[in-house]
Design an enzyme around this catalytic site. Structure first.
Site, PDB file in Angstrom:
ATOM      1  N   TYR A  53       0.852  -1.190   0.000  1.00  0.00           N
ATOM      2  CA  TYR A  53       0.000   0.000   0.000  1.00  0.00           C
ATOM      3  C   TYR A  53       0.885   1.237   0.000  1.00  0.00           C
ATOM      4  O   TYR A  53       1.893   1.284   0.715  1.00  0.00           O
ATOM      5  CB  TYR A  53      -0.875   0.040   1.260  1.00  0.00           C
ATOM      6  CG  TYR A  53      -2.322  -0.283   0.984  1.00  0.00           C
ATOM      7  CD1 TYR A  53      -3.011   0.400  -0.005  1.00  0.00           C
ATOM      8  CD2 TYR A  53      -2.998  -1.260   1.715  1.00  0.00           C
ATOM      9  CE1 TYR A  53      -4.343   0.113  -0.270  1.00  0.00           C
ATOM     10  CE2 TYR A  53      -4.325  -1.550   1.456  1.00  0.00           C
ATOM     11  CZ  TYR A  53      -5.002  -0.860   0.445  1.00  0.00           C
ATOM     12  OH  TYR A  53      -6.299  -1.144   0.186  1.00  0.00           O
ATOM     13  N   GLU A  55      -0.542   4.932  -0.324  1.00  0.00           N
ATOM     14  CA  GLU A  55      -1.324   6.156  -0.519  1.00  0.00           C
ATOM     15  C   GLU A  55      -0.416   7.378  -0.435  1.00  0.00           C
ATOM     16  O   GLU A  55       0.435   7.468   0.454  1.00  0.00           O
ATOM     17  CB  GLU A  55      -2.403   6.297   0.562  1.00  0.00           C
ATOM     18  CG  GLU A  55      -3.588   5.390   0.371  1.00  0.00           C
ATOM     19  CD  GLU A  55      -3.470   4.102   1.144  1.00  0.00           C
ATOM     20  OE1 GLU A  55      -2.322   3.662   1.400  1.00  0.00           O
ATOM     21  OE2 GLU A  55      -4.514   3.538   1.492  1.00  0.00           O
ATOM     22  N   ASP A 200      -7.495  13.570 -24.977  1.00  0.00           N
ATOM     23  CA  ASP A 200      -7.476  12.181 -24.520  1.00  0.00           C
ATOM     24  C   ASP A 200      -6.828  11.389 -25.648  1.00  0.00           C
ATOM     25  O   ASP A 200      -7.446  11.123 -26.682  1.00  0.00           O
ATOM     26  CB  ASP A 200      -8.906  11.715 -24.264  1.00  0.00           C
ATOM     27  CG  ASP A 200      -8.992  10.243 -23.863  1.00  0.00           C
ATOM     28  OD1 ASP A 200      -7.999   9.523 -24.051  1.00  0.00           O
ATOM     29  OD2 ASP A 200     -10.052   9.828 -23.367  1.00  0.00           O
ATOM     30  N   THR A 227      -4.627   6.092 -21.662  1.00  0.00           N
ATOM     31  CA  THR A 227      -4.417   4.777 -21.076  1.00  0.00           C
ATOM     32  C   THR A 227      -2.978   4.387 -21.402  1.00  0.00           C
ATOM     33  O   THR A 227      -2.325   5.031 -22.228  1.00  0.00           O
ATOM     34  CB  THR A 227      -5.379   3.720 -21.657  1.00  0.00           C
ATOM     35  OG1 THR A 227      -5.328   3.796 -23.077  1.00  0.00           O
ATOM     36  CG2 THR A 227      -6.792   3.945 -21.174  1.00  0.00           C
ATOM     37  N   LYS A 230      -2.604   0.656 -24.811  1.00  0.00           N
ATOM     38  CA  LYS A 230      -2.978   0.542 -26.234  1.00  0.00           C
ATOM     39  C   LYS A 230      -1.694   0.629 -27.068  1.00  0.00           C
ATOM     40  O   LYS A 230      -0.847  -0.250 -26.953  1.00  0.00           O
ATOM     41  CB  LYS A 230      -4.019   1.602 -26.573  1.00  0.00           C
ATOM     42  CG  LYS A 230      -5.323   1.432 -25.751  1.00  0.00           C
ATOM     43  CD  LYS A 230      -6.407   2.376 -26.188  1.00  0.00           C
ATOM     44  CE  LYS A 230      -7.719   2.110 -25.489  1.00  0.00           C
ATOM     45  NZ  LYS A 230      -7.911   2.848 -24.246  1.00  0.00           N
ATOM     46  N   ARG A 236      -2.499  -2.519 -18.343  1.00  0.00           N
ATOM     47  CA  ARG A 236      -3.764  -1.791 -18.360  1.00  0.00           C
ATOM     48  C   ARG A 236      -3.707  -0.728 -17.273  1.00  0.00           C
ATOM     49  O   ARG A 236      -3.479  -1.034 -16.105  1.00  0.00           O
ATOM     50  CB  ARG A 236      -4.933  -2.731 -18.068  1.00  0.00           C
ATOM     51  CG  ARG A 236      -4.988  -3.949 -18.937  1.00  0.00           C
ATOM     52  CD  ARG A 236      -6.327  -4.615 -18.895  1.00  0.00           C
ATOM     53  NE  ARG A 236      -7.238  -3.895 -19.726  1.00  0.00           N
ATOM     54  CZ  ARG A 236      -7.274  -3.999 -21.068  1.00  0.00           C
ATOM     55  NH1 ARG A 236      -6.463  -4.820 -21.700  1.00  0.00           N
ATOM     56  NH2 ARG A 236      -8.113  -3.290 -21.769  1.00  0.00           N
TER      57      ARG A 236
HETATM   58  N1  DSN Z   1     -12.347   0.291 -24.707  1.00  0.00           N
HETATM   59  C1  DSN Z   1     -11.466   1.221 -25.354  1.00  0.00           C
HETATM   60  C2  DSN Z   1     -11.472   1.076 -26.830  1.00  0.00           C
HETATM   61  O1  DSN Z   1     -11.648  -0.037 -27.279  1.00  0.00           O
HETATM   62  O2  DSN Z   1     -11.285   2.035 -27.559  1.00  0.00           O
HETATM   63  C3  DSN Z   1     -11.709   2.627 -24.976  1.00  0.00           C
HETATM   64  O3  DSN Z   1     -12.346   2.710 -23.797  1.00  0.00           O
END
Ligand code: DSN
Length: 432
Positions: A53, A55, A200, A227, A230, A236
């Site tokens: 942990y 925080e 984003d 994120t 990707k 993730r």
């Molecule tokens: N689930 C993601 C996508 O496939 O683009 C975005 O949230």
């Protein structure tokens, strides 16, 4: 051997993991938001940092025993800043939605307005779709694409909306838009109305980090969310990047653009989240290190080349693509125009030949979400496996052949075997 302990202690779960590995090895991942991480990223993700942990933030924690968590989080932050050229990085968001929600809560008061992209034109649920909880708290207004043949955004509409609604945030970002944004136009409109310019970049973070697509910070944006799993090819998770003065996250500060780094830190913790997932942050640090390696640029270049080849081949075979092509890693096939079939049917047909993609709405889609008029596909994952232009041409042929012969079981089985054979020549990184 990998998973030996798990096989002994929990055979059903070990069995499912083995099956999932085999599914990934034998099939082709074309969902543009997915990728295959390296064994090094998986190692960090499965490390003992999961037990801890922590925080707070480096050197400002609420619990003891932080000598190594502080170092690992600081390394992740420094690498992220270097990748994206910004003043501050918060690497604690658990994923993209929590990152966006943290930004809204850091900068907005209930009832304030955000202008974001319409979902069917490529925007994301968290950019204000009415089904989200955020849409109950804030006022979201949507802009659209003006020219569906080129994908050009309606910047006049965006400016008119901004002048009318006086948003606090203007949001550039998407999960299904195959073109580049004109970030300078977004930033100019945001400046004119005193809004924060937020991007984003979840889908294209890896392509921006590699310098292959434009970086919103170069055009005056103040906040970038993403994120990490990707095109950036990490675990993730999420991240918030900001310009401004980096301050003490434990101290309240005035709501000014200069103070965004501190406002964001306070919104993530203690505002929304509890203890950060340190194993995940360690894995983010590893992935960012990989993205800083010069060979990541080659990877990003190849993603774009592959997407170009795949889109052109699909169009040459008679497929109608939304905006007639792509500037990035993804494309949308209008399956109703191309095949007279909704996207769910095409998705299921391609599942049968071990090709995974997802049904997706097309702009102003008149069909329902579960039976939309298109599919979305992209090249980040297959590029990680080493596939190149030649394989893209073959994949386009298989997609079209399978959809056209979807009722011919023998043909479908023949294509499935050919797809599997190709996939086995290009192993996923963690099983090399
Ligand atoms: N689930 C993601 C996508 O496939 O683009 C975005 O949230």
């Amino acid at each position: 051997m990998k998973y030996d302990e798990l096989k002994k202690s929990d055979p059903p779960i070990a069995d499912l993991i083995e099956k999932e590995i085999k599914r990934q090895q034998h099939g082709m991942e074309l969902i543009p938001s997915e990728n295959y991480v390296s064994q090094a990223v998986l190692d960090a993700l499965g490390s003992e940092f999961t037990n801890k942990y922590s925080e707070g933030y480096p050197n400002r924690r609420y619990y003891g025993g932080q000598e190594f968590t502080d170092q690992v989080e600081s390394i992740a932050i420094e690498r992220a800043k270097k990748l994206f050229g910004c003043a501050h990085a918060n690497v604690q968001p658990l994923s993209g939605a929590p990152a966006n929600i943290a930004v809204y809560s850091a900068w907005l008061n209930p009832g304030d307005t955000v202008i974001g992209m319409d979902l069917s034109h490529g925007g994301h649920l968290t950019h204000g779709h009415p089904v989200t909880y955020m849409a109950k708290i804030y006022n979201f207004v949507r802009y659209k694409i003006k020219n569906l043949e080129t994908g050009e955004i309606d910047y006049d509409q965006l400016r008119d909306l901004a002048l009318k609604h006086k948003p606090k945030i203007i949001l550039a970002g998407f999960s299904a838009y195959p073109r580049e944004y004109d970030y300078a136009k977004f930033a100019a409109i945001a400046q004119e109305v005193g809004a924060v310019a937020m991007a984003d970049i979840a889908h294209i973070a890896g392509l921006i980090a590699a310098g292959e697509l434009k970086n919103p910070f170069d055009y005056g944006f103040q906040i970038v969310t993403t994120t990490t799993h990707k095109t950036l090819r990490g675990p993730r998770g999420g991240m918030i990047l900001t310009q401004g003065k980096v301050g003490n996250p434990l101290k309240e500060v005035e709501k000014t653009m200069e103070n965004l780094p501190t406002l964001i830190d306070r919104a993530v913790f203690p505002g929304f989240q509890g203890g950060p997932h340190m194993n995940n942050i360690a894995a983010k640090a590893v992935a960012f290190g990989e993205a800083l390696n010069p060979n990541f640029k080659d990877y990003a270049k190849q993603i774009l080349k592959n997407a170009k080849t795949l889109s052109e081949k699909l169009m040459s075979l008679g497929c109608k693509l939304v905006t007639n092509g792509t500037d990035n890693h993804l494309m949308l096939i209008d399956t109703v125009t191309s095949f007279g079939l909704t996207g769910d049917i095409v998705e299921k047909t391609l599942d049968q030949i071990n090709i995974t993609l997802n049904k997706n709405a097309i702009p102003d889609d008149q069909n329902a979400y579960y039976t939309p008029s298109g599919v979305r596909l992209g090249t980040p994952a297959i590029t990680t496996r080493g596939m190149q232009e030649q394989e893209m041409e073959q994949i386009a042929n298989w997609i079209v052949e399978a959809v056209k012969n979807r009722e011919n079981e023998n043909k479908i089985e023949e294509i499935r075997q050919a797809v599997q054979e190709l996939c086995l020549k290009f192993p996923i990184p963690s099983s090399k």
